[in-house]
Scaffold this active site. Sequence first.
Site, PDB file in Angstrom:
ATOM      1  N   LYS A  43      22.450  -5.785 -10.759  1.00 25.66           N
ATOM      2  CA  LYS A  43      22.874  -6.938 -11.567  1.00 25.66           C
ATOM      3  C   LYS A  43      24.283  -6.705 -12.092  1.00 25.66           C
ATOM      4  O   LYS A  43      25.132  -7.594 -12.054  1.00 25.66           O
ATOM      5  CB  LYS A  43      21.915  -7.151 -12.745  1.00 25.66           C
ATOM      6  CG  LYS A  43      20.638  -7.856 -12.330  1.00 25.66           C
ATOM      7  CD  LYS A  43      19.566  -7.794 -13.394  1.00 25.66           C
ATOM      8  CE  LYS A  43      18.250  -8.283 -12.832  1.00 25.66           C
ATOM      9  NZ  LYS A  43      17.090  -7.958 -13.650  1.00 25.66           N
ATOM     10  N   GLN A  45      14.841  -6.474 -19.360  1.00 21.27           N
ATOM     11  CA  GLN A  45      14.297  -6.056 -18.068  1.00 21.27           C
ATOM     12  C   GLN A  45      12.808  -5.711 -18.197  1.00 21.27           C
ATOM     13  O   GLN A  45      12.418  -4.919 -19.049  1.00 21.27           O
ATOM     14  CB  GLN A  45      15.087  -4.826 -17.567  1.00 21.27           C
ATOM     15  CG  GLN A  45      14.662  -4.326 -16.205  1.00 21.27           C
ATOM     16  CD  GLN A  45      14.937  -5.308 -15.079  1.00 21.27           C
ATOM     17  OE1 GLN A  45      16.013  -5.887 -15.005  1.00 21.27           O
ATOM     18  NE2 GLN A  45      13.967  -5.522 -14.218  1.00 21.27           N
ATOM     19  N   ASP A 105      16.742 -15.871 -18.063  1.00 22.94           N
ATOM     20  CA  ASP A 105      15.604 -15.678 -17.165  1.00 22.94           C
ATOM     21  C   ASP A 105      14.737 -16.936 -17.106  1.00 22.94           C
ATOM     22  O   ASP A 105      13.883 -17.066 -16.237  1.00 22.94           O
ATOM     23  CB  ASP A 105      14.754 -14.484 -17.648  1.00 22.94           C
ATOM     24  CG  ASP A 105      15.006 -13.231 -16.825  1.00 22.94           C
ATOM     25  OD1 ASP A 105      15.441 -13.367 -15.659  1.00 22.94           O
ATOM     26  OD2 ASP A 105      14.770 -12.128 -17.340  1.00 22.94           O
TER      27      ASP A 105
END
Length: 305
Positions: A53, A97, A120
């Site tokens: 990422k 995460q 997200d």
Amino acid sequence: MATILDGKAHADHMLESVRRGVEVRRTQGLRAPGLAVVLVGDDPASHVYVRNKSAACTRVGITSIEHRLAMDTSQADLEALINQLNADPEVDGILVQLPLPKGLDSKRALHLISPAKDVDGFHPMNQGLLLEGLPGLRPCTPTACMSLLAHHGLELKGLRAVVLGRSEIVGKPMALMLLEQHATVTIAHSRTRDLPAVCREADLLVAAVGRPGLVEGSWIKPGAVVVDVGINRVDDLALGARIFAAEPKKLETLRAKGSVLCGDVRFGEAMQVASAVTPVPGGVGPLTIAGLLANTLLAADSPKG
Ligand code: NDP
């Protein structure tokens, strides 16, 4: 033989479009979008994802801010960091995460992220907007899958779609997005009766279960489009021999290296029946990161407050 839907190539195309958006902001005198990534503990796969990422952020000009917390971080400390990032004007997107170490409540943490920074797309507010068909930050994986299907010109209207898996991250939002595009959608899961027969009805089959090679070639309707979201590591030779029977190279790699990545669909078998299939790796995986960065740009460009 089916066409391979190249996720890597489409991810490059999506990332280029994000890079141009970041460039436009720069010419307007605006700062680069900022993505804060919170990584708790030392899960090796999570470290690889976060590294990927961060590299993708650098490529498109997004500022990536990593917060690495110890395995024994308390819920209170994690929440304090999320509150701090919510209030930070330099941070446009926050990603926690997953999975979090045992003992931490991931739902509580995710619900604390400001919906405007929820890149997200997991916050109930954003999930609600999706349910209502309104604009908002949508989950990256299904959004990117939709983008791939659109890029390949698949007409979804009236099409029979089966989504295998009902997670909040992939299965449910994928089903809603297909429904929004007027597909007739069935969601199948672990309690579905006669799964092969349900899958065989699909003109579009999306597999997101996390079971290596679950979907056999005989489960696929001839000419169907297959999107394989699953990412599984296989190290069992007996399982490999079964699911890679039509993929000798994969079996060879498994024997040589001791493990191999594969999807939920038996790729070699699917290639003989379907009209188009996403590979694993190189299919949905790279698209998800591109979707995340597209969401970060969207969050930066959206009015605050
Ligand atoms: P979850 O574990 O949250 O959900 C799995 C779903 O599959 C559940 O709905 C479950 O049913 C269903 N399921 C499990 N076993 C079976 C079975 N034998 N038959 C039918 N249905 C079954 O997984 P996620 O949605 O988070 O992820 C799914 C896969 O996608 C994983 O391999 C994951 O690594 C991958 N993934 C890949 C991403 C990418 O970037 N490519 C991003 C996100 C995920 P039930 O609800 O009844 O338990």
